[in-house]
Write a protein that holds these residues in place. Sequence first.
Motif, PDB file in Angstrom:
ATOM      1  N   ASP A   1      27.010  27.547  11.481  1.00 24.82           N
ATOM      2  CA  ASP A   1      28.172  26.839  12.012  1.00 24.82           C
ATOM      3  C   ASP A   1      29.414  27.731  11.963  1.00 24.82           C
ATOM      4  OD1 ASP A   1      29.476  23.998  12.655  1.00 24.82           O
ATOM      5  OD2 ASP A   1      30.706  24.932  11.107  1.00 24.82           O
ATOM      6  N   PHE A   2      29.603  28.428  10.860  1.00 22.54           N
ATOM      7  CA  PHE A   2      30.760  29.303  10.695  1.00 22.54           C
ATOM      8  C   PHE A   2      30.749  30.447  11.713  1.00 22.54           C
ATOM      9  CE2 PHE A   2      32.641  33.123   8.756  1.00 22.54           C
ATOM     10  CZ  PHE A   2      33.928  32.669   8.508  1.00 22.54           C
ATOM     11  N   LEU A   3      29.576  31.070  11.892  1.00 23.26           N
ATOM     12  CA  LEU A   3      29.478  32.186  12.822  1.00 23.26           C
ATOM     13  C   LEU A   3      29.694  31.742  14.263  1.00 23.26           C
ATOM     14  CD1 LEU A   3      26.457  34.169  11.319  1.00 23.26           C
ATOM     15  CD2 LEU A   3      28.892  34.733  11.172  1.00 23.26           C
ATOM     16  N   LEU A   4      29.164  30.576  14.619  1.00 23.57           N
ATOM     17  CA  LEU A   4      29.372  30.054  15.967  1.00 23.57           C
ATOM     18  C   LEU A   4      30.846  29.759  16.223  1.00 23.57           C
ATOM     19  CD1 LEU A   4      26.349  27.641  16.545  1.00 23.57           C
ATOM     20  CD2 LEU A   4      26.916  29.681  17.873  1.00 23.57           C
ATOM     21  N   LYS A   5      31.517  29.236  15.205  1.00 21.46           N
ATOM     22  CA  LYS A   5      32.949  28.960  15.342  1.00 21.46           C
ATOM     23  C   LYS A   5      33.736  30.252  15.530  1.00 21.46           C
ATOM     24  CE  LYS A   5      36.825  26.671  13.030  1.00 21.46           C
ATOM     25  NZ  LYS A   5      37.259  25.900  11.836  1.00 21.46           N
ATOM     26  N   LYS A   6      33.433  31.261  14.708  1.00 27.25           N
ATOM     27  CA  LYS A   6      34.136  32.540  14.823  1.00 27.25           C
ATOM     28  C   LYS A   6      33.827  33.220  16.161  1.00 27.25           C
ATOM     29  CE  LYS A   6      36.345  32.617  10.961  1.00 27.25           C
ATOM     30  NZ  LYS A   6      37.839  32.567  10.962  1.00 27.25           N
ATOM     31  N   PHE A   7      32.580  33.106  16.599  1.00 21.25           N
ATOM     32  CA  PHE A   7      32.183  33.695  17.873  1.00 21.25           C
ATOM     33  C   PHE A   7      32.931  33.032  19.028  1.00 21.25           C
ATOM     34  CE2 PHE A   7      29.314  33.829  21.581  1.00 21.25           C
ATOM     35  CZ  PHE A   7      29.200  35.202  21.729  1.00 21.25           C
ATOM     36  N   THR A   8      33.072  31.724  18.961  1.00 22.43           N
ATOM     37  CA  THR A   8      33.802  30.994  20.000  1.00 22.43           C
ATOM     38  C   THR A   8      35.264  31.414  20.026  1.00 22.43           C
ATOM     39  OG1 THR A   8      32.324  29.082  19.713  1.00 22.43           O
ATOM     40  CG2 THR A   8      34.398  28.704  20.862  1.00 22.43           C
ATOM     41  N   CYS A   9      35.876  31.516  18.857  1.00 20.16           N
ATOM     42  CA  CYS A   9      37.288  31.912  18.779  1.00 20.16           C
ATOM     43  C   CYS A   9      37.495  33.343  19.276  1.00 20.16           C
ATOM     44  CB  CYS A   9      37.801  31.776  17.350  1.00 20.16           C
ATOM     45  SG  CYS A   9      37.835  30.083  16.729  1.00 20.16           S
ATOM     46  N   LYS A  10      36.524  34.219  18.986  1.00 17.73           N
ATOM     47  CA  LYS A  10      36.647  35.616  19.394  1.00 17.73           C
ATOM     48  C   LYS A  10      36.451  35.785  20.885  1.00 17.73           C
ATOM     49  CE  LYS A  10      36.885  40.069  18.328  1.00 17.73           C
ATOM     50  NZ  LYS A  10      38.079  40.690  17.714  1.00 17.73           N
ATOM     51  N   LEU A  11      35.464  35.087  21.422  1.00 16.52           N
ATOM     52  CA  LEU A  11      35.118  35.261  22.829  1.00 16.52           C
ATOM     53  C   LEU A  11      36.008  34.442  23.758  1.00 16.52           C
ATOM     54  CD1 LEU A  11      32.942  36.995  24.171  1.00 16.52           C
ATOM     55  CD2 LEU A  11      31.503  34.959  24.343  1.00 16.52           C
ATOM     56  N   PHE A  12      36.473  33.301  23.264  1.00 12.44           N
ATOM     57  CA  PHE A  12      37.304  32.416  24.088  1.00 12.44           C
ATOM     58  C   PHE A  12      38.581  32.039  23.330  1.00 12.44           C
ATOM     59  CE2 PHE A  12      32.793  31.521  24.889  1.00 12.44           C
ATOM     60  CZ  PHE A  12      32.695  31.904  26.224  1.00 12.44           C
ATOM     61  N   PRO A  13      39.499  32.978  23.148  1.00 14.91           N
ATOM     62  CA  PRO A  13      40.730  32.682  22.390  1.00 14.91           C
ATOM     63  C   PRO A  13      41.580  31.611  23.057  1.00 14.91           C
ATOM     64  CG  PRO A  13      40.880  34.822  23.492  1.00 14.91           C
ATOM     65  CD  PRO A  13      39.463  34.380  23.603  1.00 14.91           C
ATOM     66  N   TRP A  14      41.495  31.502  24.386  1.00 12.35           N
ATOM     67  CA  TRP A  14      42.273  30.485  25.089  1.00 12.35           C
ATOM     68  C   TRP A  14      41.813  29.080  24.715  1.00 12.35           C
ATOM     69  CZ3 TRP A  14      39.158  27.319  27.930  1.00 12.35           C
ATOM     70  CH2 TRP A  14      37.908  27.839  28.334  1.00 12.35           C
ATOM     71  N   TYR A  15      40.516  28.953  24.405  1.00 13.72           N
ATOM     72  CA  TYR A  15      39.970  27.645  24.031  1.00 13.72           C
ATOM     73  C   TYR A  15      40.488  27.228  22.655  1.00 13.72           C
ATOM     74  CZ  TYR A  15      36.502  23.977  23.200  1.00 13.72           C
ATOM     75  OH  TYR A  15      35.886  22.779  22.929  1.00 13.72           O
ATOM     76  N   GLU A  16      40.561  28.212  21.738  1.00  6.93           N
ATOM     77  CA  GLU A  16      41.098  27.941  20.397  1.00  6.93           C
ATOM     78  C   GLU A  16      42.559  27.531  20.473  1.00  6.93           C
ATOM     79  OE1 GLU A  16      41.743  30.234  16.114  1.00  6.93           O
ATOM     80  OE2 GLU A  16      41.428  31.355  17.953  1.00  6.93           O
ATOM     81  N   ASN A  17      43.338  28.251  21.277  1.00  2.00           N
ATOM     82  CA  ASN A  17      44.755  27.941  21.410  1.00  2.00           C
ATOM     83  C   ASN A  17      44.979  26.575  22.047  1.00  2.00           C
ATOM     84  OD1 ASN A  17      45.396  30.445  20.334  1.00  2.00           O
ATOM     85  ND2 ASN A  17      45.468  31.456  22.339  1.00  2.00           N
ATOM     86  N   LYS A  18      44.076  26.236  22.995  1.00  4.19           N
ATOM     87  CA  LYS A  18      44.206  24.946  23.660  1.00  4.19           C
ATOM     88  C   LYS A  18      43.982  23.801  22.662  1.00  4.19           C
ATOM     89  CE  LYS A  18      40.783  23.283  25.916  1.00  4.19           C
ATOM     90  NZ  LYS A  18      40.668  22.014  25.150  1.00  4.19           N
ATOM     91  N   ASP A  19      42.993  24.005  21.775  1.00  2.00           N
ATOM     92  CA  ASP A  19      42.695  22.961  20.787  1.00  2.00           C
ATOM     93  C   ASP A  19      43.840  22.798  19.797  1.00  2.00           C
ATOM     94  OD1 ASP A  19      40.328  22.419  21.936  1.00  2.00           O
ATOM     95  OD2 ASP A  19      39.090  23.555  20.528  1.00  2.00           O
ATOM     96  N   LYS A  20      44.575  23.906  19.521  1.00  3.56           N
ATOM     97  CA  LYS A  20      45.684  23.820  18.567  1.00  3.56           C
ATOM     98  C   LYS A  20      46.922  23.201  19.191  1.00  3.56           C
ATOM     99  CE  LYS A  20      44.319  27.732  15.654  1.00  3.56           C
ATOM    100  NZ  LYS A  20      44.696  29.060  15.157  1.00  3.56           N
TER     101      LYS A  20
END
Length: 272
Positions: free
Chosen positions: A252-271
Motif C-alpha cells: 500500500d505504501f509503495l503504491l501510494k508513493k508511486f502514484t505521487c511520484k508518477l502523477f504529482p498533479w493528482y496528489e496536488n488535486k487531492d490536497k
Amino acid sequence: MRLINQKPSHSKALVLGLMPFLLIVLMYVFASNARLQENEDDKLLPSFSHMVDTMEKSALTPSKRSGEVIFINDTLSSLKRLGIGVVISALLGLIISIPLGLIPLVRAGFSPFIAAFSMVPPIAILPILFIIFGMGEVAKVALIVIGVTPLIVRDLQHRVEEFSKEQLIKAQTLGASTWTLVIRIILPQMFPRLLDSVRLTLGTAWIFLISSEAIAATEGLGYRIFLVRRYLAMDMILPYVIWITLLAFLADFLLKKFTCKLFPWYENKDKA
C-alpha cells in the motif's frame, strides 16, 4: 481553537500513529506474561522470544534435504499469486469500467450485471474453480480476479461518471470522437485513480489468496498457517500473520508513493 481545526505536526502525527501499535504490543506482552506464569507450556500467547526461536528453527533454517528456506518459498509463492491476480484484475477493471462509465448504452446493458456479479461471494464458487481449473495455480489466481475485478470496475465506473461534462463536450465540439475522448482525456486521468482502487482492494485480494491457499496448496503463507494450526502452533501462526500485515502495508505504501511520484498533479488535486 476548535478541535476540528487543530492539525498535528509531522512528528506529533508520527507519535500518534505509533501509539495504537505500541498499545497492542504492551497488551500482548502483559497477557502473555500472565498466562506463561500460570502455565509455562501455554500455546495461546507465546512470548516474542519463543516466536523468534520457533521461526528460526522451523521456517528460516534451510532444509537439509533441499536447501530451501520455507519462509522465503512461502512468501515468494504467495506474492507471485497475488501479483498476477491483482495485475489481471486491474487491467480488466480499467478496460471494463471506461465504457461502462462513459457510454450510456453500455452502462444500461451491463451495469446491472456487474452489480449483481459483485454480490456473489467468491469463496462460495471456489469449489467450482477447482473443478474447472484443477487444484493448481490457475484456480487461486482466478479466485483473486473474480473477487477483486468487480470491485475495481464499480469504483472506476463511478470515477468515469464523475468526469467534467463540460470538458467532454468541449472536446467533442473540437471534433473528438469517442475513441479520442478515451485515449486523450479519460485514460490519462484514470491511471492514478486505478492505482488508488488497487490500493483499496489489496486487503480483499489477500483474503482470497489466503483462503485458496488454505484449501489447496503445497506452499504459501496461507497454506503454512492452516498447516500448523492443527498443532496449535501460535508461535508460528502469529509471525506469519504479522508478516502478511507488513507485506500488505508495504504494498500500500509503495503504491501510494508511486502514484505521487508518477502523477504529482493528482496528489496536488487531492490536497486542494
